[in-house]
Design a protein around this motif. Structure first.
Motif, PDB file in Angstrom:
ATOM      1  N   ILE A 348       0.873  -1.178   0.000  1.00  0.00           N
ATOM      2  CA  ILE A 348       0.000   0.000   0.000  1.00  0.00           C
ATOM      3  C   ILE A 348       0.908   1.225   0.000  1.00  0.00           C
ATOM      4  CG2 ILE A 348      -1.849   1.231   1.192  1.00  0.00           C
ATOM      5  CD1 ILE A 348      -2.424  -1.484   2.642  1.00  0.00           C
ATOM      6  N   CYS A 349       0.901   1.988  -1.089  1.00  0.00           N
ATOM      7  CA  CYS A 349       1.768   3.162  -1.217  1.00  0.00           C
ATOM      8  C   CYS A 349       0.927   4.427  -1.244  1.00  0.00           C
ATOM      9  CB  CYS A 349       2.621   3.081  -2.481  1.00  0.00           C
ATOM     10  SG  CYS A 349       3.886   1.787  -2.401  1.00  0.00           S
ATOM     11  N   ILE A 350       1.339   5.412  -0.466  1.00  0.00           N
ATOM     12  CA  ILE A 350       0.648   6.714  -0.402  1.00  0.00           C
ATOM     13  C   ILE A 350       1.655   7.794  -0.784  1.00  0.00           C
ATOM     14  CG2 ILE A 350      -0.551   8.345   1.101  1.00  0.00           C
ATOM     15  CD1 ILE A 350      -1.397   5.870   2.785  1.00  0.00           C
ATOM     16  N   LYS A 351       1.347   8.519  -1.835  1.00  0.00           N
ATOM     17  CA  LYS A 351       2.249   9.534  -2.379  1.00  0.00           C
ATOM     18  C   LYS A 351       1.618  10.908  -2.225  1.00  0.00           C
ATOM     19  CE  LYS A 351       4.768  10.747  -6.606  1.00  0.00           C
ATOM     20  NZ  LYS A 351       5.009  10.396  -8.028  1.00  0.00           N
ATOM     21  N   ASP A 352       2.448  11.892  -1.854  1.00  0.00           N
ATOM     22  CA  ASP A 352       1.947  13.270  -1.734  1.00  0.00           C
ATOM     23  C   ASP A 352       2.933  14.228  -2.383  1.00  0.00           C
ATOM     24  OD1 ASP A 352       3.953  14.353   0.180  1.00  0.00           O
ATOM     25  OD2 ASP A 352       3.067  12.936   1.592  1.00  0.00           O
ATOM     26  N   ASN A 353       2.553  15.483  -2.450  1.00  0.00           N
ATOM     27  CA  ASN A 353       3.391  16.523  -3.044  1.00  0.00           C
ATOM     28  C   ASN A 353       3.836  17.522  -1.979  1.00  0.00           C
ATOM     29  OD1 ASN A 353       0.863  17.628  -2.593  1.00  0.00           O
ATOM     30  ND2 ASN A 353       0.996  19.048  -4.332  1.00  0.00           N
ATOM     31  N   GLY A 354       4.028  17.030  -0.764  1.00  0.00           N
ATOM     32  CA  GLY A 354       4.341  17.908   0.359  1.00  0.00           C
ATOM     33  C   GLY A 354       5.776  18.403   0.381  1.00  0.00           C
ATOM     34  N   MET A 355       6.193  18.856   1.588  1.00  0.00           N
ATOM     35  CA  MET A 355       7.507  19.491   1.744  1.00  0.00           C
ATOM     36  C   MET A 355       8.663  18.496   1.678  1.00  0.00           C
ATOM     37  SD  MET A 355       7.387  20.286   5.844  1.00  0.00           S
ATOM     38  CE  MET A 355       5.881  21.230   5.677  1.00  0.00           C
ATOM     39  N   GLY A 356       8.376  17.214   1.849  1.00  0.00           N
ATOM     40  CA  GLY A 356       9.434  16.202   1.767  1.00  0.00           C
ATOM     41  C   GLY A 356      10.302  16.174   3.016  1.00  0.00           C
ATOM     42  N   ILE A 357      11.147  15.157   3.086  1.00  0.00           N
ATOM     43  CA  ILE A 357      12.013  14.954   4.255  1.00  0.00           C
ATOM     44  C   ILE A 357      13.412  14.636   3.762  1.00  0.00           C
ATOM     45  CG2 ILE A 357      12.351  13.591   6.360  1.00  0.00           C
ATOM     46  CD1 ILE A 357       9.379  12.872   6.205  1.00  0.00           C
ATOM     47  N   SER A 358      14.416  15.245   4.368  1.00  0.00           N
ATOM     48  CA  SER A 358      15.802  14.995   3.963  1.00  0.00           C
ATOM     49  C   SER A 358      16.221  13.586   4.356  1.00  0.00           C
ATOM     50  CB  SER A 358      16.738  16.019   4.623  1.00  0.00           C
ATOM     51  OG  SER A 358      16.773  15.815   6.024  1.00  0.00           O
ATOM     52  N   ALA A 359      17.276  13.097   3.690  1.00  0.00           N
ATOM     53  CA  ALA A 359      17.760  11.739   3.968  1.00  0.00           C
ATOM     54  C   ALA A 359      18.210  11.599   5.421  1.00  0.00           C
ATOM     55  CB  ALA A 359      18.909  11.409   3.016  1.00  0.00           C
TER      56      ALA A 359
END
Length: 422
Positions: A348-359
């Protein structure tokens, strides 16, 4: 017996076992060292007997001290003293050439004790730890005095010498054992200290949240009563109050659920079931919310059924948490959910266009109470419990959670669960 006593018992038994094994190895090493020493001393004795068999400078000097001849214009005591030192150096050279480098002494004598010669560093004859290696000389000297002559090599406390030969094994082993013991003690102390801190923290949070439930319930009840007599203007304020009360109740329930899961106070039973209807309903509810709050949400459920072993309530909460985060951390949310069978797993994959997170932050994002820092401010309020809760749920389901994210490019979170087959 509790776990702490069990761990300490295992540690003590392991350490004692290591010491016993080390002691047995040491005994074996000492026995081997003694055998090797006896072999070396046998070779050295053969060399010494061969050197003293013929007439040479050493045997000639010794003969002069025995016969009191006037060949050397020296007193007899001086001849004996010179012979003693000369013979000591001669024996020492033969011992070293055969690999024996330890303190020794010697005594040369006839059975009637008429002739005797002692080393310059004579050892205590009454010492119980004195080891003797007598040899019967042949050749020039016995024939000269017409008596059997015995040369006795003496060594003191050979065990100390043997141990010195084994230092390359014993000392590192002891150092490593002591280091292991210290590290294990430090780890156990740190473990129990952290466990006490976590237990105390969880107890405090649980007690605190339970205490909060009463005033929150009272505020919610008072809000409902006030709404019955409120004016239209007051309804707006009361509606906002009710929303905040509901929000607070959700946060309290989330903290309690996570605390119960970690302390194992709440029963967590996995049942074999089809989670397709559960997933579809969650998507439909979230799609309704997207229309009301005006953001974009799409979903795709491939296949007809997803048979997994799951706990329905917590799995639904985990999916809702990720959808909630996708909405909260995006300016104009565009969220997509995709579920499909891949091999023997449901993904189950959930994708968004948010601010993201650094590695760097991704390595800590699933820890409890951790939130991605944004200066001194958090645009979205929360306690850093959502992803920690999801991670714990996936562990209980023998699944995994994976994150693919880049700063300012959005985030994709995938939940993978093992499928069940007939």
């Amino acid at each position: 017996m509790n776990k702490r006593q069990l761990y300490i018992g295992v540690l003590v038994i392991s350490v004692l076992g290591l010491f016993i094994v080390q002691y047995q190895y040491l005994r074996i090493g000492l026995n081997l060292a003694k055998v090797q020493f006896d072999r070396k001393i046998a070779y050295a004795i053969e060399d010494i007997r061969a050197d003293l068999y013929v007439e040479n400078q050493l045997t000639f000097l010794m003969a002069q001290s025995f016969t009191h001849d006037d060949y050397f214009r020296l007193s007899n005591d001086s001849l004996i003293d010179a012979s003693s030192h000369f013979l000591y150096d001669y024996i020492k050279n033969d011992l070293v050439s055969n690999g024996i480098e330890t303190d020794f002494s010697y005594r040369l004598y006839t059975r009637d004790s008429v002739i005797s010669l002692e080393a310059p560093n004579m050892l205590d004859e009454n010492n119980d730890q004195l080891v003797r290696y007598p040899m019967l000389l042949e050749g020039f000297l016995p024939e000269l005095v017409e008596k059997p002559i015995i040369l006795e090599l003496q060594f003191h406390d050979l065990n100390t010498y043997f141990l010195s030969q084994l230092n390359g094994l014993t000392l590192p082993s002891l150092i490593f054992i002591i280091a292991i013991i210290l590290v294990i003690i430090w780890i156990l102390r740190s473990f129990y200290w952290q466990r006490n801190v976590i237990t105390t923290t969880n107890d405090f949070i649980n007690n605190f949240t339970h205490e909060l439930k009463t005033p929150v319930f009272s505020i919610g009840l008072a809000t409902k009563l006030l709404e019955e007599r409120a004016t239209p203007e007051q309804h707006t304020v009361l509606k906002m109050m009710r929303e905040q009360v509901e929000r607070m109740k959700k946060h309290i329930d989330k903290v309690l659920e996570l605390g119960n899961l970690e302390s194992r106070k709440k029963l967590f039973e996995l049942e074999e079931q089809d989670v397709y209807p559960l997933l579809k309903k969650s998507c439909e509810d979230f799609e309704t919310m997207s229309r009301v709050e005006n953001f974009q949400f799409t979903y795709e459920l491939k296949g007809a059924e997803y048979i997994v072993k799951a706990e329905k309530f917590h799995l639904e909460n985990a999916i809702s948490n990720i959808l909630d985060n996708a909405k909260k951390y995006s300016e104009a949310p565009e969220i997509a959910l995709r579920a499909e069978k891949i091999g023997k797993h449901l993904q189950i994959c959930i994708k968004d266009n948010g601010m993201g997170i650094s590695a760097k932050q991704q390595q800590r994002i699933f820890k409890k109470f951790y939130r991605v820092p944004n200066g001194n401010l958090h645009r979205v309020k929360g306690y850093g419990l959502g992803l920690s809760y999801v991670s714990e749920i996936m562990k209980r389901h023998k699944g995994r959670i994976e994150m693919d994210s880049f700063e300012n490019q959005g985030t994709t979170i995938c939940l993978t669960l093992p499928l069940r087959y007939e």
